[in-house]
Write a protein that holds these residues in place. Structure first.
Motif, PDB file in Angstrom:
ATOM      1  N   CYS A 360     -23.819  10.927  33.731  1.00  0.00           N
ATOM      2  CA  CYS A 360     -24.175  10.582  32.348  1.00  0.00           C
ATOM      3  C   CYS A 360     -25.424   9.711  32.286  1.00  0.00           C
ATOM      4  CB  CYS A 360     -23.053   9.821  31.673  1.00  0.00           C
ATOM      5  SG  CYS A 360     -21.385  10.289  32.127  1.00  0.00           S
ATOM      6  N   CYS A 363     -28.968  11.201  33.056  1.00  0.00           N
ATOM      7  CA  CYS A 363     -29.590  11.974  31.970  1.00  0.00           C
ATOM      8  C   CYS A 363     -29.887  11.078  30.768  1.00  0.00           C
ATOM      9  CB  CYS A 363     -28.674  13.121  31.548  1.00  0.00           C
ATOM     10  SG  CYS A 363     -29.343  14.114  30.204  1.00  0.00           S
ATOM     11  N   HIS A 364     -28.920  10.251  30.374  1.00  0.00           N
ATOM     12  CA  HIS A 364     -29.100   9.469  29.142  1.00  0.00           C
ATOM     13  C   HIS A 364     -30.152   8.378  29.260  1.00  0.00           C
ATOM     14  CE1 HIS A 364     -26.087  10.786  26.058  1.00  0.00           C
ATOM     15  NE2 HIS A 364     -25.640  11.468  27.109  1.00  0.00           N
TER      16      HIS A 364
HETATM   17  C1  HEC Z   1     -28.402  16.539  31.325  1.00  0.00           C
HETATM   18  C2  HEC Z   1     -28.228  15.696  30.203  1.00  0.00           C
HETATM   19  C3  HEC Z   1     -26.899  15.087  29.812  1.00  0.00           C
HETATM   20  C4  HEC Z   1     -25.869  14.686  30.619  1.00  0.00           C
HETATM   21  C5  HEC Z   1     -25.724  14.828  32.114  1.00  0.00           C
HETATM   22  C6  HEC Z   1     -24.906  14.045  29.743  1.00  0.00           C
HETATM   23  N1  HEC Z   1     -25.335  14.074  28.447  1.00  0.00           N
HETATM   24 FE1  HEC Z   1     -24.463  13.162  26.867  1.00  0.00          FE
HETATM   25  N2  HEC Z   1     -25.834  14.001  25.615  1.00  0.00           N
HETATM   26  C7  HEC Z   1     -26.946  14.706  26.013  1.00  0.00           C
HETATM   27  C8  HEC Z   1     -27.705  15.097  24.851  1.00  0.00           C
HETATM   28  C9  HEC Z   1     -29.000  15.887  24.844  1.00  0.00           C
HETATM   29  C10 HEC Z   1     -27.010  14.581  23.724  1.00  0.00           C
HETATM   30  C11 HEC Z   1     -27.402  14.661  22.254  1.00  0.00           C
HETATM   31  C12 HEC Z   1     -27.056  15.932  21.614  1.00  0.00           C
HETATM   32  C13 HEC Z   1     -26.088  15.806  20.491  1.00  0.00           C
HETATM   33  O1  HEC Z   1     -25.006  15.296  20.699  1.00  0.00           O
HETATM   34  O2  HEC Z   1     -26.382  16.220  19.413  1.00  0.00           O
HETATM   35  C14 HEC Z   1     -25.856  13.879  24.249  1.00  0.00           C
HETATM   36  C15 HEC Z   1     -24.937  13.191  23.467  1.00  0.00           C
HETATM   37  C16 HEC Z   1     -23.959  12.356  23.965  1.00  0.00           C
HETATM   38  C17 HEC Z   1     -23.189  11.437  23.176  1.00  0.00           C
HETATM   39  C18 HEC Z   1     -23.375  11.159  21.706  1.00  0.00           C
HETATM   40  C19 HEC Z   1     -24.300   9.955  21.569  1.00  0.00           C
HETATM   41  C20 HEC Z   1     -25.740  10.227  21.917  1.00  0.00           C
HETATM   42  O3  HEC Z   1     -26.211   9.999  23.029  1.00  0.00           O
HETATM   43  O4  HEC Z   1     -26.429  10.686  21.078  1.00  0.00           O
HETATM   44  C21 HEC Z   1     -22.334  10.818  24.026  1.00  0.00           C
HETATM   45  C22 HEC Z   1     -21.309   9.752  23.669  1.00  0.00           C
HETATM   46  C23 HEC Z   1     -22.559  11.358  25.339  1.00  0.00           C
HETATM   47  N3  HEC Z   1     -23.562  12.285  25.268  1.00  0.00           N
HETATM   48  C24 HEC Z   1     -21.863  10.963  26.468  1.00  0.00           C
HETATM   49  C25 HEC Z   1     -22.089  11.499  27.728  1.00  0.00           C
HETATM   50  C26 HEC Z   1     -21.261  11.197  28.872  1.00  0.00           C
HETATM   51  C27 HEC Z   1     -20.088  10.238  28.882  1.00  0.00           C
HETATM   52  C28 HEC Z   1     -21.753  11.934  29.900  1.00  0.00           C
HETATM   53  C29 HEC Z   1     -21.238  12.009  31.309  1.00  0.00           C
HETATM   54  C30 HEC Z   1     -19.864  12.342  31.469  1.00  0.00           C
HETATM   55  C31 HEC Z   1     -22.917  12.663  29.409  1.00  0.00           C
HETATM   56  N4  HEC Z   1     -23.065  12.377  28.079  1.00  0.00           N
HETATM   57  C32 HEC Z   1     -23.705  13.489  30.181  1.00  0.00           C
HETATM   58  C33 HEC Z   1     -27.299  15.009  27.293  1.00  0.00           C
HETATM   59  C34 HEC Z   1     -26.551  14.714  28.432  1.00  0.00           C
END
Ligand code: HEC
Length: 410
Positions: A360, A363-364
């Motif tokens: 997470c 990427c974030h």
């Molecule tokens: C390769 C990229 C990537 C990975 C790895 C990833 N995410 Fe995200 N995530 C995104 C993207 C792009 C969005 C926004 C898209 C949307 O929700 O509309 C998002 C949205 C979210 C959101 C909503 C809040 C925000 O950031 O806008 C949460 C909470 C979240 N992710 C949690 C996680 C968690 C926990 C993990 C690991 C288990 C994870 N993500 C792994 C790309 C990723």
């Protein structure tokens, strides 16, 4: 913390100590600056310690705190339309208020397979985004030009944002639902979307089938011996007329329904919660957790350390946690892995591995404004020199991709 130390000293079950911690947290007074600092210190120590078990216990406590009341807390949290809409809080809260604001940037769910996904923001996260105007492109433009720190104003420690993932279930008959078994689904360089998972279960809301197994079809494949599970094994929500209209109008949700049910969503369908991604701002880089449903929730490393106090269907979710992009090391000796099968397994391998080795934070931490592509998957430490998403002239959006992708033009 007296009682929990005592339990430990007496060698009592760790689960008891955890239960006490949950209680203590539930009684904690409203967050103050000093309790924020205490939390930050404790969580930073958990991160630095790199002890996977201690980190998992912490993430389970967050989960237990969120779901242990009669209704889960997030039933009352604002969704994407409330957060990014022109006027705050006019929508019903929770998944019931499903409404997708117009999106500027890309959508991760158009990769591999669609899923009904919805982001929910707790009151602390919601209030911060609204008070600072972070839902508006105009604010992000201004901060990018004038903001000295290169980042949006810091979120309060109490902020929690979750991404929920739901599988549609017909009110009658059997609905096939894929299940993620890591050992049956080796990493595929093109991604591991649920369409190709090796096994499905048959969700049976009315108990029409008496056997332990049932025959179901899923996207052209036959599963003669699918395990039968009751809808009560999931946290689930009935679709009402307003939800049906919103879900039918959202292309991705509509495509999910066609795959799962062979038709669009209708009133009285059920949405079964299959995955939750959690981020809490207890440390500057947030603390991350992935939860997903499984029909054998007692088995395997992702079941470990679950508190015995979790009520009802909440015992059926497995978990991975991440406090850091690198540590503790994964079993392949590479950087720490934390992904949700429903949300990230589908990401293809772009050179550093696919969604099944993603993390997470990795990427974030790239979430910045204006939005850069969120793929390919990166592993481990950020590449500050070459990654355009991390260039110094960009505005960092505190790990929130939704701000950079969904902030609205006035
Ligand atoms: C390769 C990229 C990537 C990975 C790895 C990833 N995410 Fe995200 N995530 C995104 C993207 C792009 C969005 C926004 C898209 C949307 O929700 O509309 C998002 C949205 C979210 C959101 C909503 C809040 C925000 O950031 O806008 C949460 C909470 C979240 N992710 C949690 C996680 C968690 C926990 C993990 C690991 C288990 C994870 N993500 C792994 C790309 C990723």
């Amino acid at each position: 913390m007296g009682p929990s130390r005592l339990h430990l000293a007496q060698g009592a079950l760790a689960a008891l100590a955890l239960g006490a911690a949950v209680l203590l947290q539930g009684q904690a007074p409203a967050a103050s600056a000093s309790s924020d600092n205490l939390t930050a210190d404790r969580v930073e120590n958990l991160r630095l310690g790199g002890d996977g078990v201690a980190q998992r216990r912490h993430m389970w406590t967050i989960f237990a705190d969120m779901v242990s009341d009669e209704e889960p807390d997030f039933v009352h949290w604002q969704g994407e339309s409330g957060v990014f809409g022109a006027e705050a809080a006019k929508r019903p809260s929770g998944i019931q208020g499903f409404q997708r604001p117009k999106s500027i940037g890309g959508d991760p769910h158009l990769i591999g397979a669609p899923i009904i996904a919805y982001n929910l923001f707790n009151p602390a996260a919601f209030a911060h985004i609204r008070a600072q105007g972070l839902y508006r492109k105009a604010t992000l433009d201004r901060l990018q030009l004038t903001g000295g720190t290169g980042s949006v104003p810091p979120f309060p420690a109490a902020a929690i944002v979750i991404k929920t993932a739901w599988w549609p279930v017909a009110p009658e008959g059997l609905t096939a639902m894929p299940v993620w078994d890591p050992e049956l689904n080796p990493p595929d360089p093109t991604g591991n979307p649920y369409l190709g998972w090796a096994r499905v279960v048959a969700v049976d809301p009315t108990n029409i089938s008496q056997g332990k197994t049932a025959a179901v079809q899923f996207v052209g494949r036959s599963f003669p011996g699918a395990r039968r599970v009751q809808l009560e094994a999931f946290h689930h929500v009935a679709v009402d007329a307003a939800m049906a209209k919103q879900l039918a109008g959202d292309p991705e949700s509509n495509r999910t329904a066609i795959i799962a049910l062979g038709r669009p969503i209708a009133v009285n369908d059920q949405l079964a919660l299959v995955g939750i991604n959690v981020m809490t701002h207890e440390q500057q880089d947030w603390v991350w957790g992935a939860f997903w449903w499984h029909d054998r929730p007692e088995v395997g490393p992702f079941a470990a350390d679950r508190p015995s106090t979790l009520p009802g269907p909440w015992r059926n979710y497995l978990m991975q946690a991440a406090f850091d992009a690198k540590t503790p090391r994964a079993s392949d000796a590479g950087a720490h892995i934390c992904f949700n099968p429903w949300l990230e397994a589908r990401f293809p391998d772009g050179g550093q591995g696919g969604g099944t080795v993603s993390n997470c934070l990795s990427c974030h931490q790239r979430a910045s404004y204006p939005a850069a592509p969120f793929l390919p998957v990166t592993r481990g430490a950020p590449n500050l020199r070459e990654d355009p998403a991390l260039a110094p002239d960009r505005l960092r959006t505190s790990f929130l991709w939704s701000l950079t992708l969904h902030a609205q033009r006035d």
